[in-house]
Every structure is written in C-alpha cells, then in structure tokens.
Scaffold this motif. Structure first.
Motif, PDB file in Angstrom:
ATOM      1  N   LYS A 135     -23.868  -7.245  -9.413  1.00  0.00           N
ATOM      2  CA  LYS A 135     -24.417  -5.977  -9.364  1.00  0.00           C
ATOM      3  C   LYS A 135     -23.539  -5.124  -8.212  1.00  0.00           C
ATOM      4  O   LYS A 135     -23.695  -3.921  -8.470  1.00  0.00           O
ATOM      5  CB  LYS A 135     -25.831  -6.100  -8.742  1.00  0.00           C
ATOM      6  N   GLY A 187     -25.522 -10.588  -7.018  1.00  0.00           N
ATOM      7  CA  GLY A 187     -25.827 -10.645  -8.144  1.00  0.00           C
ATOM      8  C   GLY A 187     -27.368 -10.624  -8.621  1.00  0.00           C
ATOM      9  O   GLY A 187     -28.183 -10.494  -7.516  1.00  0.00           O
ATOM     10  N   GLN A 215     -25.990 -12.122 -13.086  1.00  0.00           N
ATOM     11  CA  GLN A 215     -24.974 -10.919 -13.216  1.00  0.00           C
ATOM     12  C   GLN A 215     -24.766 -10.107 -11.983  1.00  0.00           C
ATOM     13  O   GLN A 215     -25.533  -9.806 -11.147  1.00  0.00           O
ATOM     14  CB  GLN A 215     -25.758  -9.917 -14.139  1.00  0.00           C
ATOM     15  N   PRO A 237     -24.375 -18.513 -13.990  1.00  0.00           N
ATOM     16  CA  PRO A 237     -25.691 -17.665 -14.289  1.00  0.00           C
ATOM     17  C   PRO A 237     -26.728 -18.056 -13.654  1.00  0.00           C
ATOM     18  O   PRO A 237     -27.650 -16.965 -13.626  1.00  0.00           O
ATOM     19  CB  PRO A 237     -25.688 -17.817 -15.969  1.00  0.00           C
TER      20      PRO A 237
END
Lengths: 313, 313
Positions: free
Chosen positions: A158, A207, A156, A151
C-alpha cells in the motif's frame, strides 16, 4: 566466510575517493576478489591510498598515475569506478571498451541517456555491469523480500516511505563533490535526500496485512547482524488500551558485510563470463536503469514545479 | 496511583459509543473522577452499557433514556460526549448551557466555525473544555517534549512524519459512523489517515541534531510502560560500514493508562473551577482549535486539488 577461490577476479580502482577505502576492504574480504591496481591522476596519491589502506591491500598491488594505465593492464579483470558522476560516461565507456567488467559507483549517470551510453558499451563488449548499491546485497534484504512477498504476512503493498538525511558541516557545503554541479550535478538527488538533518535512514513499507520497518536500511547499524521489524495483522486489544500483538523483530546475521557481499556477487558473475563464456547477467543493469528513470522523473518534477511525472519503462 | 480525593468530579456520559467503554474504565481508574450517569436515546441501551461495563461502574450509576436527563441532573459536574461529530454542536452547547464541564470526543467539530460555537458556549458558561485526545496525556509525551526542546540532543526541528492506518473489513466500510457523511462527515480525515493498510501508528520527528521515533504514539503497545527512541548526533564509523552510536531507547512507565491520565487532568481542572472558582484552563481549547484549523486546511486542500493552503491562526 566462503573459502577463497583459485582464480579470484582481479580488480583495479579508478580514483581514490573516500568510498574507495570501504570497497577496498570489501574486495579484501570477498573470497573471490583481489585488488591488483589503484589508479589516480597523481601516482603519489595512488601510493598514499595504498599505504593508508595497507591492512586491506596486498603488497603486490600496483599504483598507477593515470586511469588509462589501469585499463591497459592485461592483468585486471574488472574495475571499480568511484569517480564523480560527471566523469562516468567517459571512464565507464573506456573501461568497457578495454574489456574490463564494471562496478560503477552510484549515482551511475546524470540522466538515462548517459546511462544508456554506458550500458550500450557494456553490451557491445560483453561486460558485466553492476552499480555499487550495497544494501540490496545484504542477506537482510533477501529476508525482507521473502516476507514482503508473503500474501498472508504482508499482503498487498500500500505504501513505501523512506528517509535518508544527514547533517553536514560548512566544509561539506562548500567543498563536497555533491555540492559541485560540474562534479556531481545530481547533488542530494543522487545521494541523500537532505543535508540538513540528523543522520536518519528509515524505510517503512505498509501492506494490507503487514508493516515492515527498519532504521538503517542503507548502512546497517552493525556489520555482523542487522534487524528489521514486521507487524502482521496488527490490532488493538478489546478496549483499545494496547495492542493484541506486537511487531516481531527479525535479526539476520552475515559473515560478510554488505559491500563485500556485493563484491562477491559481482565477482561471481564476472567469473562466469571470464571462465565459462557466459553472457553477463542483465538483472543488475536493468535495476540500475529503473533507478535512473526514477531519478530523472524526480528531477523533471522539480523542474516542473513538483508536477507528477509519469515513468515509462 | 494517587489516593482518591474527597469530592471527585461526577461524570455523565452522553451516548454508548464503543469508545465510551474505554473512557468509562478511565473514569473508574482516575482517582478524582466518578461515573454517575449514562444517557442514551434508549434506556435499555444505557442499562445494557452499565451492565456490560460492570467492573468499571459503581452500582449507583444512573441510566437515563435521553441525553437531556443527564444534562438536567444536578448531581453531574461534567459530561463526556462520544456522540458522532455531526451531533457535537447541538449537545456540546446544550451541556455548556446546563453548566456541565465538557470532555468532547474527537474529531470535535466538522469545521472551525462549528467548534467556535461550542467554545463560545463554554466561555459564556465558565465551562472547562477538553477534547478527548488521549496520547498527549501519557507521561511519555512529556518526556518526548523535554527531549525535543533540548537544543543539544535534538536541535532545530526539520521534519515530522506521522502515519495512522488500519485495515478494516466490509462491515466497517458499510456501517461504521466514519463512512457515514451524515454522522462523521470528516471520515478518515477526522480519525485515521487510511482504512486500507495494516494497523500502523508511526511518528518520526527529525531535527538538526536528533531523530525521535515511536511506533505506537496514539495507542501505546502496552499500558504500563511505553517507549520511544532518540538518536543524537548520529554518524557512521570511519569506513561507513556501521554507525558510531546507536539510537537510545527511552522507557516511560505510568501508573495510569493515558486515557485515565486525561480524565485525571480534566477532573483536576474542573475541580479548580468547581471548588475554587478558578477560570477554566484555556490551554486545551486552544490546542483543539489549532487541530481543527489543520483539519480544515487539509480539507480545503483536498477540495482544491491538493493545492497548498495557508493556515491563519
């Protein structure tokens, strides 16, 4: 390389497709696999294949003039099937019914309904199924997964952008099975995205915190080591005349080429079934089915003038 | 670096936007340009900008408390305008009408009709126009163009894929001019493609014979040298376990950072107009207008639920 095991998985190959040369060598390199038979519609072709691949085939390997004979050979644990896709249901099901574990060349089926026939036959026969997608078995892929799950360094997800193109000659466009609807009806969709551009294999995953890139994700540039880059929390310097940090290069070495890693993993699972009575590992057919659902959806979208198509797993 | 010329182009800047710091340094580095005045709506802000950028500004530079005073200064040849896009028509036209050559920050206009008003004013006044797109002035771009035009090494263009994303914080999403419809109404469309992913600037151009890639095409990783890779007639080895040739890396060094190359080129053209009575170079406004037509088409496509939009040049 790991030491050879006592009772390696004994492979038969159905058909002498070009890619079978690569998998023959992979079976040779994998410490827990051995090639025992090659079947072709013509025994001469099977013998020629064995002769041509001599450095990677023991002299005891059998040549058969039919696929049936391979499946009937009680000394064979598993078959690798590189036949054209349109023949997969027939021969994959036949293999499963004969109790042969199944390493099936990609694209595995023309549609999910066909694949489900194959997977049901494997399920019924207690057969280990795996499709022959090689790059996922490279240790680089495991390293990439580790970073993509971080993380902090990646964040996250994308976007994903991938490219696989290569440029073909007139002979390919006239004769390759991928331009023959009765053989590989999925054509470019089942394999490369495009036949008309310079060979390019790119994967870019972006991300919130990271950008991962590689330019050889399906076939690594070199066998012994492969790399990718990861930029993390990238930003510019104060005046935006350069970057404050550069993407880092990650190099992953491997003793076995990725196709031998695949054979090794498949054979390990087959060994569990054969020697310990374990149930087949369901992870691999599950991934295959997801891939097939994506292919089906892309095909449906093309048929519907590129409308978005929802995938129901 | 080229020796400073006798009569450098004398610049004024309208507004103290963040990017003006970078262009101030570029004017300082370009051998044929000198900054003479900075105008802001507040003279204190103009003075603070001059103080903050002291290493790149001579002590003789003037601070003005309005944009008009810069345009009325007979000692100014050209203006750099980094104002929000919605103010461009007003101030770019005013500059042209006052005989100031125009280096206009991107995005240059909200639509082609607005841009045409600006370009008509430049045409009427014999004004040299250039938009402030920097990367096209890097010598790397010329080297890339040379290779992309090589029928043997690159061939026929098949596809272009580019990405420009960066990740922003809450402050940006609330206060940046790119999220203010009354200031930069084009938002992400006029600048980055996306605000929510890690900083990524990729360009991949694929032709029949070649694949060109770079990962910093708008802002090079480093100032002094920049690279790109070109794979040509790429293919696999015999067993498709690796590649027979790897992409080659091309490194292009530069004495001036790309934004100073831009100021240098703009000033060279302005010098031709000012000192030799030449007509302004039309290449740059022509490129700007093509860019604007693409932006307009993308905007129209979004408005029409992503339907394809034809671009008529």
């Amino acid at each position: 390389m790991a030491a050879a095991i006592d009772k390696p998985i004994r492979f038969g190959i159905l058909g002498c497709a070009d890619i079978a040369r690569k998998v023959t060598r992979a079976i040779h390199l994998a410490p827990n696999a051995v090639l025992c038979a090659v079947g072709s519609r013509s025994i001469d072709k099977a013998r020629r294949f064995i002769a041509d691949n001599a450095p990677h085939i023991s002299t005891e390997v059998k040549a058969y003039g039919s696929y049936e004979e391979v499946l009937d050979d009680a000394g064979i644990d598993a078959v690798y099937v590189p036949l054209p896709t349109s023949l997969h249901v027939r021969w994959a099901v036949a293999a499963a019914e004969k109790g042969k574990h199944l390493l099936l060349e990609k694209p595995t089926a023309l549609c999910a309904a066909d694949l489900d026939v194959i997977l049901a036959a494997c399920e019924a026969g207690g057969i280990q199924f795996m499709d022959s997608t090689m790059w996922v078995h490279h240790p680089r892929t495991a390293k990439m997964r580790e970073l993509l799950c971080d993380p902090d360094r990646f964040g996250q997800l994308k976007s994903i952008h991938s490219v696989f193109t290569f440029c073909v000659d007139t002979d390919f466009l006239q004769n390759d099975i991928r331009v023959k609807p009765d053989l590989d009806a999925l054509g470019v969709l089942g394999d490369e995205g495009c036949f008309l551009s310079n060979l390019t294999i790119d994967l870019t995953v972006i991300g919130t915190n990271g950008t991962l890139r590689l330019h050889d994700f399906i076939i690594p540039f070199e066998e012994g080591s492969a790399k990718f880059s990861l930029g993390t929390k990238s930003w510019f310097n104060d005046l935006v005349t350069g970057w404050s940090s550069l993407p880092s290069e990650h190099v992953v070495t491997t003793d076995l080429p990725q196709e031998a890693c695949m054979v090794n993993e498949f054979s390990r699972l087959v060994g569990h079934v054969r020697d310990s009575g374990s149930a087949p590992e369901k992870k691999w057919p599950t991934i295959t089915r997801k891939t097939q659902l994506v292919i089906d959806a892309v095909k449906a979208s093309i048929d519907r003038d590129y409308e978005p198509v929802e995938i129901v797993v």
